[in-house]
Design an enzyme around this catalytic site. Structure first.
Site, PDB file in Angstrom:
ATOM      1  N   HIS A 124     -63.130 -34.141  50.550  1.00 45.39           N
ATOM      2  CA  HIS A 124     -62.565 -35.283  51.278  1.00 45.39           C
ATOM      3  C   HIS A 124     -63.281 -36.595  50.972  1.00 45.39           C
ATOM      4  O   HIS A 124     -63.156 -37.569  51.716  1.00 45.39           O
ATOM      5  CB  HIS A 124     -62.595 -35.007  52.790  1.00 45.39           C
ATOM      6  N   CYS A 132     -62.145 -49.590  44.833  1.00 47.52           N
ATOM      7  CA  CYS A 132     -61.356 -50.829  44.787  1.00 47.52           C
ATOM      8  C   CYS A 132     -59.881 -50.476  44.977  1.00 47.52           C
ATOM      9  O   CYS A 132     -59.349 -49.616  44.268  1.00 47.52           O
ATOM     10  CB  CYS A 132     -61.560 -51.533  43.445  1.00 47.52           C
ATOM     11  N   CYS A 156     -62.910 -57.870  41.128  1.00 43.05           N
ATOM     12  CA  CYS A 156     -61.572 -58.489  41.149  1.00 43.05           C
ATOM     13  C   CYS A 156     -61.233 -59.143  42.491  1.00 43.05           C
ATOM     14  O   CYS A 156     -60.181 -59.771  42.615  1.00 43.05           O
ATOM     15  CB  CYS A 156     -60.519 -57.442  40.800  1.00 43.05           C
ATOM     16  N   GLY A 193     -68.811 -23.713  60.018  1.00 46.40           N
ATOM     17  CA  GLY A 193     -68.606 -24.935  60.799  1.00 46.40           C
ATOM     18  C   GLY A 193     -67.300 -25.651  60.539  1.00 46.40           C
ATOM     19  O   GLY A 193     -67.257 -26.881  60.502  1.00 46.40           O
ATOM     20  N   THR A 194     -66.220 -24.896  60.353  1.00 48.61           N
ATOM     21  CA  THR A 194     -64.913 -25.546  60.243  1.00 48.61           C
ATOM     22  C   THR A 194     -63.919 -24.873  61.188  1.00 48.61           C
ATOM     23  O   THR A 194     -63.966 -23.655  61.377  1.00 48.61           O
ATOM     24  CB  THR A 194     -64.371 -25.536  58.796  1.00 48.61           C
ATOM     25  N   SER A 195     -63.023 -25.659  61.768  1.00 47.03           N
ATOM     26  CA  SER A 195     -62.004 -25.103  62.670  1.00 47.03           C
ATOM     27  C   SER A 195     -60.871 -24.471  61.862  1.00 47.03           C
ATOM     28  O   SER A 195     -59.970 -23.872  62.426  1.00 47.03           O
ATOM     29  CB  SER A 195     -61.461 -26.221  63.561  1.00 47.03           C
ATOM     30  N   PRO A 220     -69.722 -21.098  66.314  1.00 49.23           N
ATOM     31  CA  PRO A 220     -69.917 -20.664  67.707  1.00 49.23           C
ATOM     32  C   PRO A 220     -68.617 -20.159  68.328  1.00 49.23           C
ATOM     33  O   PRO A 220     -68.643 -19.352  69.252  1.00 49.23           O
ATOM     34  CB  PRO A 220     -70.393 -21.930  68.414  1.00 49.23           C
TER      35      PRO A 220
HETATM   36  N1  APR Z   1     -72.654 -24.544  63.665  1.00 46.33           N
HETATM   37  C1  APR Z   1     -71.502 -24.025  63.146  1.00 46.33           C
HETATM   38  N2  APR Z   1     -70.268 -24.412  63.546  1.00 46.33           N
HETATM   39  C2  APR Z   1     -70.195 -25.334  64.531  1.00 46.33           C
HETATM   40  C3  APR Z   1     -71.353 -25.894  65.137  1.00 46.33           C
HETATM   41  C4  APR Z   1     -72.622 -25.461  64.650  1.00 46.33           C
HETATM   42  N3  APR Z   1     -73.751 -25.940  65.148  1.00 46.33           N
HETATM   43  N4  APR Z   1     -70.952 -26.780  66.090  1.00 46.33           N
HETATM   44  C5  APR Z   1     -69.580 -26.775  66.082  1.00 46.33           C
HETATM   45  N5  APR Z   1     -69.129 -25.903  65.153  1.00 46.33           N
HETATM   46  C6  APR Z   1     -67.744 -25.591  64.793  1.00 46.33           C
HETATM   47  C7  APR Z   1     -66.710 -25.799  65.885  1.00 46.33           C
HETATM   48  O1  APR Z   1     -66.588 -24.654  66.710  1.00 46.33           O
HETATM   49  C8  APR Z   1     -65.437 -26.053  65.093  1.00 46.33           C
HETATM   50  O2  APR Z   1     -64.754 -24.838  64.805  1.00 46.33           O
HETATM   51  O3  APR Z   1     -67.377 -26.472  63.763  1.00 46.33           O
HETATM   52  C9  APR Z   1     -65.954 -26.650  63.774  1.00 46.33           C
HETATM   53  C10 APR Z   1     -65.662 -28.132  63.556  1.00 46.33           C
HETATM   54  O4  APR Z   1     -64.286 -28.274  63.444  1.00 46.33           O
HETATM   55  P1  APR Z   1     -63.610 -29.717  63.246  1.00 46.33           P
HETATM   56  O5  APR Z   1     -64.198 -30.665  64.192  1.00 46.33           O
HETATM   57  O6  APR Z   1     -62.148 -29.488  63.286  1.00 46.33           O
HETATM   58  O7  APR Z   1     -64.097 -30.153  61.791  1.00 46.33           O
HETATM   59  P2  APR Z   1     -63.559 -29.668  60.361  1.00 46.33           P
HETATM   60  O8  APR Z   1     -63.035 -28.299  60.400  1.00 46.33           O
HETATM   61  O9  APR Z   1     -64.631 -29.962  59.393  1.00 46.33           O
HETATM   62  O10 APR Z   1     -62.350 -30.714  60.126  1.00 46.33           O
HETATM   63  C11 APR Z   1     -61.660 -30.660  58.913  1.00 46.33           C
HETATM   64  O11 APR Z   1     -60.391 -32.610  59.492  1.00 46.33           O
HETATM   65  O12 APR Z   1     -60.537 -34.552  60.622  1.00 46.33           O
HETATM   66  C12 APR Z   1     -60.427 -34.025  59.374  1.00 46.33           C
HETATM   67  O13 APR Z   1     -61.131 -34.857  57.273  1.00 46.33           O
HETATM   68  C13 APR Z   1     -61.608 -34.385  58.491  1.00 46.33           C
HETATM   69  O14 APR Z   1     -62.939 -32.964  57.043  1.00 46.33           O
HETATM   70  C14 APR Z   1     -62.323 -33.054  58.306  1.00 46.33           C
HETATM   71  C15 APR Z   1     -61.217 -32.040  58.491  1.00 46.33           C
END
Ligand code: APR
Length: 253
Positions: A124, A132, A156, A193-195, A220
């Site tokens: 991302h 630019c 530019c 750490g991603t949803s 978590p």
């Molecule tokens: N360790 C591991 N996971 C964690 C922690 C931690 N300490 N704290 C929170 N989380 C988890 C949450 O439970 C959640 O599932 O990290 C996740 C974060 O999810 P989002 O906030 O949705 O972030 P992400 O998945 O990176 O979003 C994807 O969406 O908004 C756009 O471009 C943006 O790159 C981003 C993309």
């Protein structure tokens, strides 16, 4: 270790890791949460307070580039003073100890770089790069606060934009192809750490699983990916990765 994973399962995972497997890691905002950077969809997540459509789209930028830059300037202010946490540092170490290791991140905060990771695929973009809007030139810019809001291209004079992928925009083709290739050829994929709701990043672990890779989730909370995971650790990346690393150290030495 973790109530959701038995000792035996954990040992199996460590053995797998130490068998010179092709390892890929996908990270999201959660890995930077323990460094003090808000996630997007968590309790105090950015999208709970701000409207993505007003700040993170091309139409928002053409409507009000100053507002968009004020927001990215504010985010730079949150990111600039913080440091990578033990989770980032373990991944930087794994890049050096595992012969075939790739790191794919959705994060634009640059903390993986700061932790010492070198081979990073930034899906991302990066908040410390500008582009630019006329010539497309990408340059590093670590100014905080930004000297000019909105900033202009020194060559530019056109508007500069953050070199990040906004909603409704496609990812860089080459970067995405590389992420697809690494996902479909890895033997283990960590998803940290991603949803797992934003595409195309959320499809990468499914591609890996389909190609026979073991999926290891660290979060978590459960996510839509949990049912596809071979190992799902409920906890914080900055705690689970260091303890996993200790076992790896013992096994590799
Ligand atoms: N360790 C591991 N996971 C964690 C922690 C931690 N300490 N704290 C929170 N989380 C988890 C949450 O439970 C959640 O599932 O990290 C996740 C974060 O999810 P989002 O906030 O949705 O972030 P992400 O998945 O990176 O979003 C994807 O969406 O908004 C756009 O471009 C943006 O790159 C981003 C993309």
């Amino acid at each position: 270790m973790n109530e959701t994973i038995s000792e035996e399962e954990f040992k199996k995972l460590i053995e797998l890791l130490c068998q010179k497997s092709r390892i890929a890691v996908l990270t999201g905002a959660g890995i930077s949460a323990e460094s003090g950077i808000p996630t997007f969809r968590g309790e105090d997540g950015l999208w709970k307070t701000y409207r993505a459509e007003d700040l993170a789209t091309a139409s928002a930028f053409s409507r009000d580039p100053k507002l968009v830059w004020e927001w990215y300037n504010w985010r730079r202010g949150i990111i600039a003073p913080v440091n990578p946490n033990p989770g980032h540092k373990v991944l930087a170490r794994w890049e050096k100890i595992f012969p075939d290791f790739s790191l794919i991140t959705q994060n634009i905060d640059g903390l993986h770089h700061k932790a010492g990771s070198e081979k990073i695929i930034e899906l991302h973009g990066n908040i410390w790069k500008v582009r630019c809007s006329k010539e497309g030139t990408i340059t590093d810019n670590h100014d905080f606060p930004l000297k000019e809001l909105p900033p202009h291209c020194p060559s530019c004079g056109a508007l500069l934009r953050p070199h990040v992928v906004w909603f409704g925009e496609s990812l860089d083709h080459e970067i995405l192809q590389k992420a697809y290739l690494l996902s479909s050829t890895c033997q283990i994929m960590f998803v940290i750490g991603t949803s797992a709701v934003v595409q195309p990043a959320a499809s990468l672990p499914l591609m890996a699983a389909e190609a026979g890779a073991k999926i290891v989730e660290i979060n978590p909370d459960p996510t839509p990916l949990t049912p596809y995971s071979d190992f799902s650790f409920r906890g914080k990346a900055g705690e689970i990765l260091p303890s996993m690393d200790k076992f790896i150290d013992r096994n590799l030495s």
